[in-house]
Scaffold this motif. Structure first.
Motif, PDB file in Angstrom:
ATOM      1  N   GLY A   6       0.813  -1.197   0.000  1.00  0.00           N
ATOM      2  CA  GLY A   6       0.000   0.000   0.000  1.00  0.00           C
ATOM      3  C   GLY A   6       0.851   1.253   0.000  1.00  0.00           C
ATOM      4  O   GLY A   6       2.062   1.227  -0.252  1.00  0.00           O
ATOM      5  N   PHE A   7       0.240   2.365   0.321  1.00  0.00           N
ATOM      6  CA  PHE A   7       0.906   3.666   0.240  1.00  0.00           C
ATOM      7  C   PHE A   7       1.872   3.905   1.405  1.00  0.00           C
ATOM      8  O   PHE A   7       2.905   4.552   1.245  1.00  0.00           O
ATOM      9  CB  PHE A   7      -0.155   4.777   0.203  1.00  0.00           C
ATOM     10  CG  PHE A   7       0.411   6.160   0.025  1.00  0.00           C
ATOM     11  CD1 PHE A   7       0.977   6.548  -1.189  1.00  0.00           C
ATOM     12  CD2 PHE A   7       0.397   7.076   1.065  1.00  0.00           C
ATOM     13  CE1 PHE A   7       1.498   7.820  -1.358  1.00  0.00           C
ATOM     14  CE2 PHE A   7       0.919   8.346   0.907  1.00  0.00           C
ATOM     15  CZ  PHE A   7       1.466   8.716  -0.310  1.00  0.00           C
ATOM     16  N   TRP A   8       1.562   3.360   2.589  1.00  0.00           N
ATOM     17  CA  TRP A   8       2.320   3.748   3.781  1.00  0.00           C
ATOM     18  C   TRP A   8       3.380   2.739   4.197  1.00  0.00           C
ATOM     19  O   TRP A   8       4.373   3.100   4.802  1.00  0.00           O
ATOM     20  CB  TRP A   8       1.354   3.938   4.968  1.00  0.00           C
ATOM     21  CG  TRP A   8       0.439   5.102   4.799  1.00  0.00           C
ATOM     22  CD1 TRP A   8       0.725   6.423   4.982  1.00  0.00           C
ATOM     23  CD2 TRP A   8      -0.911   5.048   4.372  1.00  0.00           C
ATOM     24  NE1 TRP A   8      -0.364   7.199   4.706  1.00  0.00           N
ATOM     25  CE2 TRP A   8      -1.398   6.377   4.318  1.00  0.00           C
ATOM     26  CE3 TRP A   8      -1.785   4.011   4.023  1.00  0.00           C
ATOM     27  CZ2 TRP A   8      -2.699   6.687   3.954  1.00  0.00           C
ATOM     28  CZ3 TRP A   8      -3.079   4.327   3.662  1.00  0.00           C
ATOM     29  CH2 TRP A   8      -3.526   5.661   3.623  1.00  0.00           C
ATOM     30  N   GLN A   9       3.171   1.451   3.905  1.00  0.00           N
ATOM     31  CA  GLN A   9       4.003   0.429   4.533  1.00  0.00           C
ATOM     32  C   GLN A   9       4.860  -0.313   3.513  1.00  0.00           C
ATOM     33  O   GLN A   9       4.523  -0.399   2.333  1.00  0.00           O
ATOM     34  CB  GLN A   9       3.122  -0.588   5.251  1.00  0.00           C
ATOM     35  CG  GLN A   9       2.231   0.002   6.325  1.00  0.00           C
ATOM     36  CD  GLN A   9       1.406  -1.073   6.992  1.00  0.00           C
ATOM     37  OE1 GLN A   9       1.849  -1.672   7.965  1.00  0.00           O
ATOM     38  NE2 GLN A   9       0.218  -1.325   6.463  1.00  0.00           N
ATOM     39  N   LEU A  10       5.968  -0.869   4.021  1.00  0.00           N
ATOM     40  CA  LEU A  10       6.780  -1.795   3.239  1.00  0.00           C
ATOM     41  C   LEU A  10       6.261  -3.209   3.445  1.00  0.00           C
ATOM     42  O   LEU A  10       5.641  -3.524   4.469  1.00  0.00           O
ATOM     43  CB  LEU A  10       8.236  -1.721   3.684  1.00  0.00           C
ATOM     44  CG  LEU A  10       8.970  -0.411   3.405  1.00  0.00           C
ATOM     45  CD1 LEU A  10      10.301  -0.389   4.143  1.00  0.00           C
ATOM     46  CD2 LEU A  10       9.194  -0.216   1.914  1.00  0.00           C
ATOM     47  N   ARG A  11       6.508  -4.069   2.486  1.00  0.00           N
ATOM     48  CA  ARG A  11       6.166  -5.477   2.658  1.00  0.00           C
ATOM     49  C   ARG A  11       7.061  -6.086   3.735  1.00  0.00           C
ATOM     50  O   ARG A  11       8.210  -5.647   3.924  1.00  0.00           O
ATOM     51  CB  ARG A  11       6.313  -6.228   1.337  1.00  0.00           C
ATOM     52  CG  ARG A  11       5.341  -5.736   0.271  1.00  0.00           C
ATOM     53  CD  ARG A  11       5.299  -6.625  -0.944  1.00  0.00           C
ATOM     54  NE  ARG A  11       4.294  -6.149  -1.877  1.00  0.00           N
ATOM     55  CZ  ARG A  11       3.753  -6.883  -2.845  1.00  0.00           C
ATOM     56  NH1 ARG A  11       4.134  -8.136  -3.003  1.00  0.00           N
ATOM     57  NH2 ARG A  11       2.835  -6.378  -3.647  1.00  0.00           N
TER      58      ARG A  11
END
Length: 743
Positions: A6-11
């Motif tokens: 998503g826009f905010w988090q890293l995998r």
């Protein structure tokens, strides 16, 4: 490859170090292209002196190899792994940019790269003073994956052939802004949607067929409707997310510690491709005879000299022009590919046969590939000499996919290249004129190369060495203007060794359309010449598909009838197929003064022969997504028919267009629906076009100046200079009054 959730988090398992600011900018004379700028880009904003400790920084270097092109180099650790770049034959000694550290700018021709000092990170690219794209917050990054990182590498390449990607743990990525309405084209010969927005694209050559997301010709170059182009200068695996991870950006990532890319100024697609091919190489002039009809034996069919002769005589009896006859795989004995020996069971007298064919004024093409089967007498010879690629333990790399126990010629070894060329030279001495250089995509990464090349780098680059070996031989033996390949695989720079064809399509209307999409994408990737298998390769087309594809194929740069298990002679379908073939092959011969001049232009400017609508009409928003029609050069619009009924929808830009087949004029500026018989299709001359019209319809290589007509079409004003060049090099320029309409 996608790194974020998503826009905010890293995998999970992904660590990202983003360039946060331009901490300092200084001028250097030791950039890759001489004068340039070097920027220290720490991965956190430096608020106090202690913030510089235990802190990673990216080093960003800007320079210019030629006018209108900026090189950007992003390095985490300069001493770390980098695949190295492509050959850049056009790079100017000393570079071409003017750097100003105080202003944070590097200017070269109409292109300026502008670094904003401090935070947040901002690198903008301007063409003629207008910002076209840029690298902003969280765009440049060094990415590290943990062993259990939740990143879907996917299977890129041929899984069954074990030529997928090796596991990698470090990457450098960049993201450039996508503007509202901006469209992205290119990235090689790709058969999916022509506009690449919304797609994930892996630059990793594979033998996947035209009905897959894989590509025989992967080129890490794209062209934007905003008036710029971009090349990632890395022959290894490059992953692109075109508005498909960050939907406001184009992301590209490479493995290792260094990413290098070039930005090419427009403002038009023509300008972009001119600069791109000036740097990476332009196509040579291909011989006039190569534009004529190529007829093949097809792949797995049974044939001998009598069969071949019957095809050639059948074409002549039906008044069907023929320029090249092609012998596919089984000119050699089965299990022996390649031993470069004619199968004596069916071709006992190859020299005599080729002499008899050449008496008919035909050119001869034969199929080859870079593999040496274990049964071939050449296998032991090549292995003993060290001419085959080896594994880490020194054993010859072999597998059974395609040919039993085959090895791979190591073209990084100059002696192996000369040995391979010597086998082809013997064929040329027998009377062969050119080669279909098939395969070159299934290149393993668990091998050792003679020159120590990085195996991941060689996967895509192998085709370059393979095609170069063959093309160089043709130039040496036949001369600069008489050398031509029929090649399947390529990467950036492959346009310097034409011609390329679209690979293994199926015999359907859908596959015909996807083939065209592949050709248009390849054109926007800097390739001037392109062909495809008329009628489709896999299976046998019904008569309707064959006839519609014939019209399309004979209005392409190069035209070849070729299939898999069935012949592609027109009379194998129906009598009307013969008539359709005659109509469009003779039309192409009449167009030869026009087509040959396009080839000369390609050698000078890099402009493709088959042109997407967006190339010629970049200011018309209606053409952005058009992938079922094209322009043959600047003046002839072609809309192939993809239906049995003959119904076709197509778009004509503004102006008065004239049908080349009927002489009817229509007003453009909108969509049209027409119904065409098999002997027809929408084929329109552009408003104000002047088309050189040849006097002969029986062959491609004739004197274009003798009996020449200049057909002038309505819709223009003033005068226009038209140059016509004969195959022997004689040229004449005519000044034409556009008001003197002749049609």
């Amino acid at each position: 490859m996608k790194f974020t959730d998503g826009f905010w988090q890293l995998r999970p398992g992904v660590t990202a170090l983003y360039a946060q600011e331009a901490y300092d900018i200084w001028q250097t004379d030791t950039a890759p292209d001489g004068a340039g700028l070097v920027v220290t880009a720490p991965t956190a904003v430096i608020a106090k002196r202690g913030d510089v400790l235990n802190r990673a920084a990216l080093t960003v270097t800007l320079s210019s190899p030629i006018e209108g092109v900026v090189r950007v180099r992003i390095a985490h650790h300069e001493g770390g792994a980098w695949h190295g770049g492509f050959e850049l034959p056009g790079a100017a000694e000393g570079g071409a940019g003017t750097a100003d550290a105080e202003a944070g700018t590097l200017t070269t021709g109409p292109l300026t790269a502008r670094i904003a000092p401090g935070a947040p990170w901002s690198l903008a690219f301007e063409v003629d003073g207008e910002r076209v794209t840029g690298s902003g917050h969280k765009a440049q990054a060094f990415m590290r994956l943990s062993p259990d990182a939740a990143v879907d590498h996917g299977i890129v390449g041929n899984a069954r052939a074990d030529t997928g990607l090796p596991e990698e743990r470090t990457f450098v990525h960049e993201q450039l802004d996508l503007g509202v309405g901006e469209t992205i084209y290119g990235l090689g010969e790709r058969f999916g949607p022509y506009v690449k927005n919304g797609q994930s694209v892996d630059i990793w050559n594979a033998d996947g067929g035209t009905s897959s997301e894989q590509a025989y010709k992967s080129v890490p170059f794209y062209l934007s409707s905003r008036g710029y182009g971009l090349l990632v200068n890395d022959p290894g695996h490059v992953s692109f997310e075109v508005g498909s991870e960050s939907v406001e950006r184009v992301q590209f990532a490479v493995t290792g510690e260094v990413l290098e890319y070039f930005v090419f100024a427009g403002p038009t697609p023509r300008d972009v491709l001119a600069r791109y091919t000036a740097l990476t190489g332009r196509p040579p002039v291909v011989p006039a005879w190569s534009y004529g009809t190529w007829l093949s034996t097809s792949f797995t069919t049974d044939y001998d000299e009598a069969t071949v002769t019957s095809f050639i005589e059948g074409m002549a009896e039906r008044d069907l022009p023929l320029s090249v006859f092609h012998f596919d795989c089984f000119w050699m004995r089965e299990f022996n590919w390649c031993d470069f020996e004619w199968d004596a069971r069916v071709f006992p007298d190859p020299e005599g046969m080729l002499a008899r064919l050449r008496e008919r004024r035909l050119r001869i093409s034969v199929w080859i590939n870079p593999y040496i089967a274990q049964r071939s007498p050449l296998f032991a010879e090549a292995a003993a000499s060290g001419y085959l690629v080896t594994r880490a333990d020194g054993s010859v790399w072999q597998w059974d996919l395609w040919q039993a126990g085959m090895g791979l010629v190591d073209f990084t070894n100059p002696d192996a290249t000369a040995w391979f060329q010597s086998k082809l030279r013997r064929l040329m001495d027998q009377g062969v004129d050119c080669f279909k250089t098939d395969f070159g995509e299934r290149i393993p990464t668990d091998v050792v190369w003679h020159d120590g090349s990085d195996p991941a780098r060689m996967h895509n680059l192998y085709t370059q060495l393979y095609n170069r070996a063959v093309h160089d031989l043709l130039v040496a033996e036949r001369g600069e203007g008489d050398a031509v390949l029929f090649a399947r695989s390529a990467t950036a720079g492959g346009q310097t060794m034409p011609v390329h064809w679209g690979g293994d399509s199926t015999s359907t209307f859908a596959s015909m359309a996807e083939s065209l999409r592949g050709g248009l994408s390849l054109a926007m990737s800097g390739f001037a010449h392109w062909s495809h298998d008329i009628g489709g390769f896999e299976g046998t087309p019904d008569a309707a598909v064959f006839k519609r594809w014939t019209a399309f194929g004979l209005l392409s740069s190069h035209s070849r009838f070729h299939g898999s298990e069935s012949y592609r002679v027109p009379w194998a379908f129906d009598d009307e197929a013969v008539d359709v073939t005659r109509t469009f092959s003779q039309l192409k011969m009449r167009l030869m003064p026009y087509l040959y001049q396009l080839g000369l232009e390609a050698a000078q400017t890099g402009a493709p022969v088959m042109r997407p609508m967006q190339f010629e009409f970049p200011a018309d928003p209606a053409v952005a997504y058009l992938d079922r029609q094209y322009l043959l050069g600047p003046d002839v619009l072609v809309a192939p028919v993809f239906t049995e009924t003959g119904d076709v929808d197509f778009y004509l830009p503004a102006g008065e267009w004239t049908s080349l087949l009927t002489g009817e004029t229509v007003q453009g500026g909108g969509w049209r629906r027409e119904r065409h018989g098999f002997d027809s299709l929408p084929l329109y001359a552009r408003p104000g076009a002047v088309i050189p019209w040849g006097a002969r319809s029986d062959r491609a290589d004739y004197d274009y100046l003798e009996g020449l007509q200049l057909r002038v079409f309505p819709g223009g004003s003033g005068t226009r200079d038209i140059t016509v060049t004969a195959p022997d090099g004689r040229a004449e320029t005519f000044t034409v009054d556009l008001g003197d309409v002749t049609r």
